[in-house]
Design a protein around this motif. Structure first.
Motif, PDB file in Angstrom:
ATOM      1  N   THR A   1       8.142   1.636  12.439  1.00  0.00           N
ATOM      2  CA  THR A   1       7.407   2.813  11.942  1.00  0.00           C
ATOM      3  C   THR A   1       5.902   2.714  12.198  1.00  0.00           C
ATOM      4  OG1 THR A   1       7.318   1.693   9.799  1.00  0.00           O
ATOM      5  CG2 THR A   1       9.057   3.335  10.093  1.00  0.00           C
TER       6      THR A   1
ATOM      7  N   THR B   1       3.665  -6.500   7.667  1.00  0.00           N
ATOM      8  CA  THR B   1       4.420  -5.366   8.226  1.00  0.00           C
ATOM      9  C   THR B   1       3.719  -4.706   9.406  1.00  0.00           C
ATOM     10  OG1 THR B   1       3.401  -3.808   6.692  1.00  0.00           O
ATOM     11  CG2 THR B   1       5.465  -4.854   5.966  1.00  0.00           C
ATOM     12  N   THR B   2       2.567  -5.256   9.835  1.00  0.00           N
ATOM     13  CA  THR B   2       1.907  -4.743  11.043  1.00  0.00           C
ATOM     14  C   THR B   2       1.914  -5.850  12.100  1.00  0.00           C
ATOM     15  OG1 THR B   2      -0.278  -5.547  10.360  1.00  0.00           O
ATOM     16  CG2 THR B   2       0.291  -3.296   9.711  1.00  0.00           C
TER      17      THR B   2
ATOM     18  N   GLY C   1      -2.937  -6.417   7.124  1.00  0.00           N
ATOM     19  CA  GLY C   1      -3.957  -7.410   6.794  1.00  0.00           C
ATOM     20  C   GLY C   1      -4.705  -7.107   5.501  1.00  0.00           C
TER      21      GLY C   1
ATOM     22  N   ASP D   1       0.842  -1.196   0.000  1.00  0.00           N
ATOM     23  CA  ASP D   1       0.000   0.000   0.000  1.00  0.00           C
ATOM     24  C   ASP D   1       0.881   1.251   0.000  1.00  0.00           C
ATOM     25  OD1 ASP D   1       0.612   0.821   2.639  1.00  0.00           O
ATOM     26  OD2 ASP D   1      -1.116  -0.209   3.494  1.00  0.00           O
TER      27      ASP D   1
HETATM   28  P1  ADP Z   1      -4.158  -4.462   9.577  1.00  0.00           P
HETATM   29  O1  ADP Z   1      -4.375  -3.666  10.809  1.00  0.00           O
HETATM   30  O2  ADP Z   1      -5.175  -5.507   9.333  1.00  0.00           O
HETATM   31  O3  ADP Z   1      -2.804  -4.997   9.443  1.00  0.00           O
HETATM   32  P2  ADP Z   1      -3.916  -2.521   7.332  1.00  0.00           P
HETATM   33  O4  ADP Z   1      -3.371  -3.336   6.227  1.00  0.00           O
HETATM   34  O5  ADP Z   1      -4.989  -1.555   6.986  1.00  0.00           O
HETATM   35  O6  ADP Z   1      -4.543  -3.409   8.448  1.00  0.00           O
HETATM   36  O7  ADP Z   1      -2.727  -1.735   8.030  1.00  0.00           O
HETATM   37  C1  ADP Z   1      -2.995  -0.741   8.984  1.00  0.00           C
HETATM   38  C2  ADP Z   1      -2.324   0.573   8.615  1.00  0.00           C
HETATM   39  O8  ADP Z   1      -0.931   0.491   8.905  1.00  0.00           O
HETATM   40  C3  ADP Z   1      -2.418   0.977   7.153  1.00  0.00           C
HETATM   41  O9  ADP Z   1      -2.644   2.360   7.114  1.00  0.00           O
HETATM   42  C4  ADP Z   1      -1.047   0.648   6.597  1.00  0.00           C
HETATM   43  O10 ADP Z   1      -0.707   1.438   5.508  1.00  0.00           O
HETATM   44  C5  ADP Z   1      -0.161   0.925   7.793  1.00  0.00           C
HETATM   45  N1  ADP Z   1       1.102   0.181   7.843  1.00  0.00           N
HETATM   46  C6  ADP Z   1       1.328  -1.097   7.486  1.00  0.00           C
HETATM   47  N2  ADP Z   1       2.584  -1.459   7.794  1.00  0.00           N
HETATM   48  C7  ADP Z   1       3.174  -0.379   8.348  1.00  0.00           C
HETATM   49  C8  ADP Z   1       4.470  -0.120   8.888  1.00  0.00           C
HETATM   50  N3  ADP Z   1       5.391  -1.072   8.954  1.00  0.00           N
HETATM   51  N4  ADP Z   1       4.721   1.128   9.356  1.00  0.00           N
HETATM   52  C9  ADP Z   1       3.761   2.088   9.326  1.00  0.00           C
HETATM   53  N5  ADP Z   1       2.518   1.899   8.869  1.00  0.00           N
HETATM   54  C10 ADP Z   1       2.224   0.684   8.377  1.00  0.00           C
END
Ligand code: ADP
Ligand code: ZN
Length: 353
Positions: free
Chosen positions: A166, A123-124, A99, A44
């Motif tokens: 991050t 990455t989360t 996710g 994303d």
């Molecule tokens: P989930 O909470 O299910 O993992 P998302 O894919 O929507 O859902 O991710 C949550 C948010 O965190 C999104 O805005 C995404 O762009 C952001 N994000 C994902 N990975 C990172 C990261 N490593 N650092 C900062 N922001 C992140």
């Protein structure tokens, strides 16, 4: 990026395929897994902007960030881009993100040209501990969450906690809602450990964080290995999600916050359905607050019930609901709508005081 403190690798055999778990430096491990010209990365806009060096040299598809983009429209955009990039049957698709991205990637990979191989780099915290695991990949349709989807395992999951440096505070909390879910369902010792710490602690103690993530992954894998298609035991993972999903949809809350509220409601249901001690709910509230998660919301029980009833997991006039017997022990119970309605009313009431 730092290397996972205990760099490790193992593989698990699911009925629908083998998954390789790799805990390592993401850049190095990805280079070892695949050639740059035989894969396409899907990510994303936030992740792409934060980690430009990681994507260097790879064909990368960037979609808009956020749950609102887990839609049919995004699938169409990605599929058209894949055609443009001349992706073929042997192209490996790799989802790099939270996710939303892993769900989109799994869905598109399962259907593009009747299925191509895919891998995930979550990455989360929520992705690492829960969403990327188990092979479920769904998209939303209007108010219906994950109503279109497949169960298909990725070839690999590559974990590198360095990505979490991050992660915004709110996303840490969202991830901890699922971590707390695993503790409630399966692991009293983990629950005690979480009670003694907070987000600040895990942010600054990589080794403990890695252990925590690996433990949640183990619990989820163990459950999914026994019931990949969610005929029975996998339903346990829906703890906090039946009311949680309805609240998430209705009040447009982040998933983790909605699951936190859903777990409180599930405790009230458990008190009525199987005599759960009310002290458990009070203790859980304190734990959720410790991880900056909400424990009350002025909901409209009738509206929540309407959404919950159209939930895809419903039977005729009852619903498979996950109740707690105690911390670390849960079961699936077929419950009448009545008992859930009562719990929603009492939650709304408690939230107004
Ligand atoms: P989930 O909470 O299910 O993992 P998302 O894919 O929507 O859902 O991710 C949550 C948010 O965190 C999104 O805005 C995404 O762009 C952001 N994000 C994902 N990975 C990172 C990261 N490593 N650092 C900062 N922001 C992140
Ligand atoms: Zn969840």
């Amino acid at each position: 990026m730092t290397l996972f403190i205990q760099s490790m690798q193992y593989s698990l055999s699911f009925p629908s395929g083998e998954v390789n778990y790799i805990f390592s430096n993401a850049t190095e491990a990805l280079t070892a897994i695949t050639a740059k010209d035989s894969c396409i990365l899907i990510t994303d806009a936030n992740v792409a902007a934060l980690y430009p060096p990681f994507f260097e040299g790879y064909k990368t598809l960037i979609v808009s960030a956020g749950e609102a983009n887990k839609t049919w429209e995004s699938i169409k955009i990605v599929a058209e881009k894949l055609l443009e990039y001349e992706a073929h049957r042997n192209t490996l698709l790799i989802g790099v993100g939270g996710g939303v991205i892993t769900d989109l990637t799994g869905f598109i990979a399962s259907t593009y040209m009747r299925g191509v191989a895919f891998g995930y780099i979550p990455t989360t915290l929520l992705g690492m501990a829960d969403a990327a695991i188990g092979g479920k990949n769904g998209i939303n349709l209007g108010l219906h969450k994950n109503i279109l989807g497949t169960i298909q395992q990725p070839k690999f999951l590559l974990y590198d906690v360095a990505f979490l440096s991050t992660l915004p505070d709110e996303e840490w909390s969202n991830g901890f809602a699922e971590v707390i879910k695993y503790a409630c369902l399966f692991d009293e010792a983990l629950y005690q450990e979480l009670s003694q710490h907070n987000i600040h602690f895990y942010k600054h103690n990589d080794q403990d964080l890695e252990r925590l993530i690996a433990k949640c992954a183990d619990w989820k894998n163990k459950t999914v290995l026994a019931d990949e298609k969610e005929q029975n035991g996998r339903k346990l993972l829906n703890f906090g999600h039946t009311a949680g999903h309805a609240i998430e949809t209705l009040y447009n809350l982040p998933h983790g916050q909605a699951v936190a509220l859903g777990m409180i409601i599930a405790c009230t249901v458990s008190e009525k359905a199987c005599g759960l001690n009310s002290a458990v709910k009070e203790n859980l509230k304190a734990l959720l607050l410790q991880y900056n998660l909400p424990v009350q919301l002025l909901i409209n029980p009738g509206r929540v019930m309407e959404i919950l009833i159209m939930d895809k997991k419903r039977n005729q006039d009852s619903i498979d609901f996950i109740v707690l017997n105690k911390v670390g022990e849960a079961e699936i119970k077929s419950l009448s709508f009545d008992i859930i309605q009562q719990a929603l009313v009492s939650f709304a009431h408690a939230s107004s005081n």
